[in-house]
Design a protein around this motif. Structure first.
Motif, PDB file in Angstrom:
ATOM      1  N   PHE A  40     -37.840  40.476 -40.007  1.00  0.00           N
ATOM      2  CA  PHE A  40     -38.761  39.486 -40.553  1.00  0.00           C
ATOM      3  C   PHE A  40     -40.056  40.155 -40.992  1.00  0.00           C
ATOM      4  O   PHE A  40     -40.125  40.748 -42.060  1.00  0.00           O
ATOM      5  CB  PHE A  40     -38.993  38.364 -39.535  1.00  0.00           C
ATOM      6  N   ASP A  41     -41.093  40.122 -40.173  1.00  0.00           N
ATOM      7  CA  ASP A  41     -42.378  40.667 -40.609  1.00  0.00           C
ATOM      8  C   ASP A  41     -42.939  41.712 -39.651  1.00  0.00           C
ATOM      9  O   ASP A  41     -44.112  42.057 -39.716  1.00  0.00           O
ATOM     10  CB  ASP A  41     -43.395  39.538 -40.796  1.00  0.00           C
ATOM     11  N   ASN A  42     -42.069  42.214 -38.760  1.00  0.00           N
ATOM     12  CA  ASN A  42     -42.470  43.277 -37.835  1.00  0.00           C
ATOM     13  C   ASN A  42     -43.673  42.893 -36.967  1.00  0.00           C
ATOM     14  O   ASN A  42     -44.515  43.731 -36.642  1.00  0.00           O
ATOM     15  CB  ASN A  42     -42.776  44.576 -38.591  1.00  0.00           C
ATOM     16  N   ARG A  43     -43.725  41.612 -36.597  1.00  0.00           N
ATOM     17  CA  ARG A  43     -44.756  41.157 -35.665  1.00  0.00           C
ATOM     18  C   ARG A  43     -44.114  40.328 -34.562  1.00  0.00           C
ATOM     19  O   ARG A  43     -43.075  39.712 -34.764  1.00  0.00           O
ATOM     20  CB  ARG A  43     -45.825  40.326 -36.381  1.00  0.00           C
ATOM     21  N   HIS A  44     -44.754  40.338 -33.408  1.00  0.00           N
ATOM     22  CA  HIS A  44     -44.271  39.515 -32.302  1.00  0.00           C
ATOM     23  C   HIS A  44     -44.760  38.081 -32.494  1.00  0.00           C
ATOM     24  O   HIS A  44     -45.965  37.849 -32.634  1.00  0.00           O
ATOM     25  CB  HIS A  44     -44.780  40.055 -30.965  1.00  0.00           C
ATOM     26  N   HIS A  45     -43.833  37.140 -32.490  1.00  0.00           N
ATOM     27  CA  HIS A  45     -44.189  35.730 -32.628  1.00  0.00           C
ATOM     28  C   HIS A  45     -44.110  35.026 -31.273  1.00  0.00           C
ATOM     29  O   HIS A  45     -43.918  33.813 -31.200  1.00  0.00           O
ATOM     30  CB  HIS A  45     -43.275  35.059 -33.651  1.00  0.00           C
ATOM     31  N   TYR A  46     -44.284  35.765 -30.224  1.00  0.00           N
ATOM     32  CA  TYR A  46     -44.203  35.290 -28.845  1.00  0.00           C
ATOM     33  C   TYR A  46     -44.859  36.347 -27.976  1.00  0.00           C
ATOM     34  O   TYR A  46     -45.151  37.466 -28.434  1.00  0.00           O
ATOM     35  CB  TYR A  46     -42.736  35.117 -28.427  1.00  0.00           C
ATOM     36  N   SER A  47     -45.079  36.002 -26.730  1.00  0.00           N
ATOM     37  CA  SER A  47     -45.580  36.966 -25.750  1.00  0.00           C
ATOM     38  C   SER A  47     -44.571  37.088 -24.620  1.00  0.00           C
ATOM     39  O   SER A  47     -43.790  36.162 -24.362  1.00  0.00           O
ATOM     40  CB  SER A  47     -46.936  36.524 -25.183  1.00  0.00           C
TER      41      SER A  47
END
Length: 234
Positions: A97-104
């Motif tokens: 997707f966008d190479n970011r964490h969408h959660y912790s």
């Protein structure tokens, strides 16, 4: 403070081959390649492992301990999606997707975590079709779990949501009717989508009605059938 380490619990990816069904689909040479791009970190209870919004460079496998997988919403409120047990791969949503964490992800107890470089993992997906298919299957299963959780949170009353939470912990996480909770009362509220006061009140009601026995962090499910009825009726 998190510490970089290599322990007997996680010496190399060949050892993990015996513990993770997904890795059993990799050849010896593929496991060796994967091992060169990984590292292991120890976390204390309460420490953040992944932070929502940060750059995603590695997948995560908890090799010991428990962690909570959650999203941070409005006014810094948390919604716990699930509890992460040992040998579960975490971080799939960041792969393509966008190479970011969408959660912790945060440690509920002292944890050991193995981090695998995303590009190395994607290489295994490209070159090993059986590995790729099993990985997609696992991602799909997690998606279905999320759909079921959305139904629970959006369509059930608070008693039904607490019942769902207790059944989830009993059957899926601790695999026992009697267990010591590693979640705080606030965590239980975040798992079931309600305020801390509401969660505490309903837990006390279940205790007084003989459905569960709650003594501090020790929880004993006394009447699973009743919990399931409450879950079904919402």
């Amino acid at each position: 403070m998190a510490k970089f380490t290599r322990t007997d619990n996680c010496k190399n990816c060949v050892d993990c081959n015996k513990k993770i069904p997904l890795f059993q689909l990799l050849s010896q040479s593929e496991l060796t390649d994967l091992n060169t791009s990984r590292f292991e970190v120890k976390f204390k209870a309460g420490e953040t492992i992944f932070k929502q919004g940060t750059s995603a460079t590695h997948l995560l496998i908890i090799t010991s301990g428990l962690a909570k997988f959650y999203v941070e919403g409005v006014q810094e409120r948390q919604l716990i999606i699930r509890i992460v047990k040992p040998w579960e791969v975490v971080g799939q949503a960041s792969l393509y997707f966008d190479n970011r964490h969408h959660y912790s992800v945060a440690a509920l107890v002292d944890c050991t975590a193995c981090f695998i470089e995303i590009e190395s993992f994607k290489k295994m997906i490209r070159q090993n079709s059986a590995f790729a298919e099993e990985f997609i299957t696992q991602c799909t299963q997690k998606g279905v779990f999320s759909y079921e959780k959305m139904v629970s949170l959006s369509q059930k009353q608070m008693h039904g949501r607490i019942a769902d939470g207790i059944l989830y912990l009993s059957k899926k996480i601790y695999e026992s009717n009697q267990f010591s909770l590693h979640l705080s009362r606030q965590d239980i509220a975040d798992l079931t989508g309600m305020s801390k006061d509401s969660a505490i009140r309903i837990l006390k009601e279940f205790h007084h009605e003989g459905i569960i026995e709650l003594d501090g962090r020790n929880l004993n499910v006394l009447n699973t059938d009743q919990l399931e009825r409450i879950s079904e009726t919402g």
